[in-house]
Write a protein that holds these residues in place. Sequence first.
Motif, PDB file in Angstrom:
ATOM      1  N   LEU A  85       0.829  -1.209   0.000  1.00 45.29           N
ATOM      2  CA  LEU A  85       0.000   0.000   0.000  1.00 45.29           C
ATOM      3  C   LEU A  85       0.865   1.261   0.000  1.00 45.29           C
ATOM      4  O   LEU A  85       0.560   2.233  -0.706  1.00 45.29           O
ATOM      5  CB  LEU A  85      -0.936  -0.008   1.210  1.00 45.29           C
ATOM      6  N   LEU A  86       1.939   1.242   0.778  1.00 46.13           N
ATOM      7  CA  LEU A  86       2.826   2.407   0.821  1.00 46.13           C
ATOM      8  C   LEU A  86       3.575   2.587  -0.496  1.00 46.13           C
ATOM      9  O   LEU A  86       3.815   3.725  -0.938  1.00 46.13           O
ATOM     10  CB  LEU A  86       3.808   2.275   1.982  1.00 46.13           C
ATOM     11  N   ASP A  87       3.947   1.486  -1.142  1.00 45.77           N
ATOM     12  CA  ASP A  87       4.589   1.590  -2.456  1.00 45.77           C
ATOM     13  C   ASP A  87       3.629   2.185  -3.485  1.00 45.77           C
ATOM     14  O   ASP A  87       4.029   2.971  -4.341  1.00 45.77           O
ATOM     15  CB  ASP A  87       5.078   0.223  -2.923  1.00 45.77           C
ATOM     16  N   ALA A  88       2.356   1.781  -3.401  1.00 47.92           N
ATOM     17  CA  ALA A  88       1.351   2.342  -4.319  1.00 47.92           C
ATOM     18  C   ALA A  88       1.223   3.850  -4.126  1.00 47.92           C
ATOM     19  O   ALA A  88       1.140   4.612  -5.103  1.00 47.92           O
ATOM     20  CB  ALA A  88       0.013   1.654  -4.106  1.00 47.92           C
ATOM     21  N   LEU A  89       1.237   4.283  -2.868  1.00 49.43           N
ATOM     22  CA  LEU A  89       1.177   5.719  -2.582  1.00 49.43           C
ATOM     23  C   LEU A  89       2.403   6.432  -3.133  1.00 49.43           C
ATOM     24  O   LEU A  89       2.294   7.518  -3.722  1.00 49.43           O
ATOM     25  CB  LEU A  89       1.064   5.936  -1.075  1.00 49.43           C
TER      26      LEU A  89
ATOM     27  N   PRO B  41       5.699  -2.817   7.283  1.00 54.08           N
ATOM     28  CA  PRO B  41       4.743  -2.035   8.084  1.00 54.08           C
ATOM     29  C   PRO B  41       3.416  -2.770   8.226  1.00 54.08           C
ATOM     30  O   PRO B  41       3.022  -3.561   7.362  1.00 54.08           O
ATOM     31  CB  PRO B  41       4.568  -0.748   7.265  1.00 54.08           C
ATOM     32  N   SER B  42       2.715  -2.490   9.311  1.00 52.92           N
ATOM     33  CA  SER B  42       1.407  -3.109   9.502  1.00 52.92           C
ATOM     34  C   SER B  42       0.413  -2.555   8.494  1.00 52.92           C
ATOM     35  O   SER B  42       0.582  -1.454   7.953  1.00 52.92           O
ATOM     36  CB  SER B  42       0.891  -2.839  10.920  1.00 52.92           C
ATOM     37  N   ILE B  43      -0.642  -3.337   8.236  1.00 53.17           N
ATOM     38  CA  ILE B  43      -1.700  -2.873   7.340  1.00 53.17           C
ATOM     39  C   ILE B  43      -2.327  -1.601   7.888  1.00 53.17           C
ATOM     40  O   ILE B  43      -2.578  -0.639   7.149  1.00 53.17           O
ATOM     41  CB  ILE B  43      -2.763  -3.969   7.152  1.00 53.17           C
ATOM     42  N   GLU B  44      -2.577  -1.576   9.186  1.00 54.40           N
ATOM     43  CA  GLU B  44      -3.234  -0.426   9.804  1.00 54.40           C
ATOM     44  C   GLU B  44      -2.409   0.839   9.639  1.00 54.40           C
ATOM     45  O   GLU B  44      -2.947   1.913   9.302  1.00 54.40           O
ATOM     46  CB  GLU B  44      -3.496  -0.710  11.283  1.00 54.40           C
ATOM     47  N   GLU B  45      -1.111   0.747   9.903  1.00 57.15           N
ATOM     48  CA  GLU B  45      -0.221   1.900   9.769  1.00 57.15           C
ATOM     49  C   GLU B  45      -0.202   2.408   8.332  1.00 57.15           C
ATOM     50  O   GLU B  45      -0.299   3.615   8.074  1.00 57.15           O
ATOM     51  CB  GLU B  45       1.189   1.502  10.204  1.00 57.15           C
ATOM     52  N   ALA B  46      -0.054   1.486   7.382  1.00 59.89           N
ATOM     53  CA  ALA B  46       0.008   1.870   5.976  1.00 59.89           C
ATOM     54  C   ALA B  46      -1.316   2.461   5.511  1.00 59.89           C
ATOM     55  O   ALA B  46      -1.346   3.480   4.805  1.00 59.89           O
ATOM     56  CB  ALA B  46       0.374   0.656   5.121  1.00 59.89           C
ATOM     57  N   ARG B  47      -2.394   1.825   5.905  1.00 57.00           N
ATOM     58  CA  ARG B  47      -3.721   2.310   5.512  1.00 57.00           C
ATOM     59  C   ARG B  47      -3.944   3.735   6.018  1.00 57.00           C
ATOM     60  O   ARG B  47      -4.438   4.597   5.281  1.00 57.00           O
ATOM     61  CB  ARG B  47      -4.785   1.360   6.056  1.00 57.00           C
ATOM     62  N   ASP B  48      -3.598   3.988   7.267  1.00 55.56           N
ATOM     63  CA  ASP B  48      -3.773   5.325   7.826  1.00 55.56           C
ATOM     64  C   ASP B  48      -2.956   6.359   7.055  1.00 55.56           C
ATOM     65  O   ASP B  48      -3.417   7.486   6.818  1.00 55.56           O
ATOM     66  CB  ASP B  48      -3.364   5.342   9.301  1.00 55.56           C
ATOM     67  N   THR B  49      -1.742   5.997   6.646  1.00 55.04           N
ATOM     68  CA  THR B  49      -0.887   6.906   5.886  1.00 55.04           C
ATOM     69  C   THR B  49      -1.495   7.214   4.521  1.00 55.04           C
ATOM     70  O   THR B  49      -1.512   8.371   4.079  1.00 55.04           O
ATOM     71  CB  THR B  49       0.516   6.306   5.707  1.00 55.04           C
ATOM     72  N   VAL B  50      -1.993   6.171   3.862  1.00 54.81           N
ATOM     73  CA  VAL B  50      -2.608   6.349   2.541  1.00 54.81           C
ATOM     74  C   VAL B  50      -3.846   7.232   2.634  1.00 54.81           C
ATOM     75  O   VAL B  50      -4.026   8.166   1.845  1.00 54.81           O
ATOM     76  CB  VAL B  50      -2.965   4.982   1.928  1.00 54.81           C
ATOM     77  N   LEU B  51      -4.699   6.971   3.607  1.00 59.11           N
ATOM     78  CA  LEU B  51      -5.934   7.745   3.743  1.00 59.11           C
ATOM     79  C   LEU B  51      -5.632   9.197   4.116  1.00 59.11           C
ATOM     80  O   LEU B  51      -6.322  10.119   3.654  1.00 59.11           O
ATOM     81  CB  LEU B  51      -6.852   7.114   4.784  1.00 59.11           C
ATOM     82  N   ALA B  52      -4.606   9.411   4.925  1.00 54.44           N
ATOM     83  CA  ALA B  52      -4.226  10.771   5.305  1.00 54.44           C
ATOM     84  C   ALA B  52      -3.763  11.586   4.101  1.00 54.44           C
ATOM     85  O   ALA B  52      -3.849  12.818   4.111  1.00 54.44           O
ATOM     86  CB  ALA B  52      -3.133  10.737   6.365  1.00 54.44           C
ATOM     87  N   ALA B  53      -3.292  10.893   3.055  1.00 50.66           N
ATOM     88  CA  ALA B  53      -2.854  11.572   1.832  1.00 50.66           C
ATOM     89  C   ALA B  53      -4.019  11.845   0.884  1.00 50.66           C
ATOM     90  O   ALA B  53      -3.810  12.381  -0.211  1.00 50.66           O
ATOM     91  CB  ALA B  53      -1.799  10.721   1.124  1.00 50.66           C
TER      92      ALA B  53
ATOM     93  N   ILE C 235      -8.700  -3.150   5.137  1.00 53.68           N
ATOM     94  CA  ILE C 235      -8.021  -2.687   3.936  1.00 53.68           C
ATOM     95  C   ILE C 235      -8.622  -1.407   3.369  1.00 53.68           C
ATOM     96  O   ILE C 235      -7.922  -0.413   3.170  1.00 53.68           O
ATOM     97  CB  ILE C 235      -8.035  -3.774   2.836  1.00 53.68           C
ATOM     98  N   ILE C 236      -9.932  -1.415   3.093  1.00 49.74           N
ATOM     99  CA  ILE C 236     -10.508  -0.309   2.337  1.00 49.74           C
ATOM    100  C   ILE C 236     -10.635   0.955   3.184  1.00 49.74           C
ATOM    101  O   ILE C 236     -10.628   0.905   4.414  1.00 49.74           O
ATOM    102  CB  ILE C 236     -11.871  -0.675   1.722  1.00 49.74           C
ATOM    103  N   GLY C 237     -10.768   2.083   2.507  1.00 47.60           N
ATOM    104  CA  GLY C 237     -10.953   3.343   3.215  1.00 47.60           C
ATOM    105  C   GLY C 237     -10.974   4.511   2.246  1.00 47.60           C
ATOM    106  O   GLY C 237     -10.594   4.383   1.086  1.00 47.60           O
ATOM    107  N   GLY C 238     -11.451   5.644   2.732  1.00 47.60           N
ATOM    108  CA  GLY C 238     -11.559   6.826   1.902  1.00 47.60           C
ATOM    109  C   GLY C 238     -12.985   7.031   1.420  1.00 47.60           C
ATOM    110  O   GLY C 238     -13.840   6.168   1.584  1.00 47.60           O
TER     111      GLY C 238
END
Length: 233
Positions: free
Chosen positions: A117-121, A149-161, A191-194
């Motif tokens: 997820l972080l690589d996609a970002l 990184p954990s899924i939760e950590e990565a997901r939060d970073t992606v959604l914050a962007a 996984i999902i969010g936004g």
Amino acid sequence: MLARVLAFLLSASVAQAQDTDLELVLLADASGSIDSREIAFQRQGYAQAITDPEVLAAIGGTAYGSIAVTYVEWAANTAVVADWMLIDGPETAQAFADELTGKPRQAYGRNAIGAALLDALRLMDTNAHEGWRQVIDFSGDSANNWSGPSIEEARDTVLAAGVTINALPILRSDDPGRAQGGLEALYEERIIGGPGAFVVTAESRDSFAEAVKRKLILEISGTVPAPRELAAR
């Protein structure tokens, strides 16, 4: 009056910075549970979907008449199979589809979903496009995360962007623990969010291409699917 002029100039500057309606990362499972035959099958499913007339009509109906897309496979590492391409009609869609075929597998190992997820970002942050919307289209047959990184950590970073994550769980009939909504529920929860995030399920390998097509149409058009397949975040 001055405030109105400044507001107009600012909005015009933002509009000029954008060159497409959607930046879309297709993030496909290439972990150990996916063999080489299935890798080719998934790529073919996306190639078939991106060139489908209904998908092309959805692209043509966007504000910019185009989307920017890249296809990335994930496992313990990530690998770009088809680099960013601006798709605005049948020719560019076919060119993207052609990029998906005949290339060797480059992602191996156990799941590292957070890192994927972080690589996609990162790929969105460093590409040459500026989309009005940004979406990660994540697909897989598991929700395990063995490294990085954990899924939760990565997901939060992606959604914050400001990026939306949608998911396509691939159910396996030979594994009851992943069927009958178990994996769907995990993807909805973890996984999902936004804005308008959703899950569209591939009920089997046979229905994969059709599920991908439906998911792409929803993402491109910005349409929210039926409540059964929607989990808002």
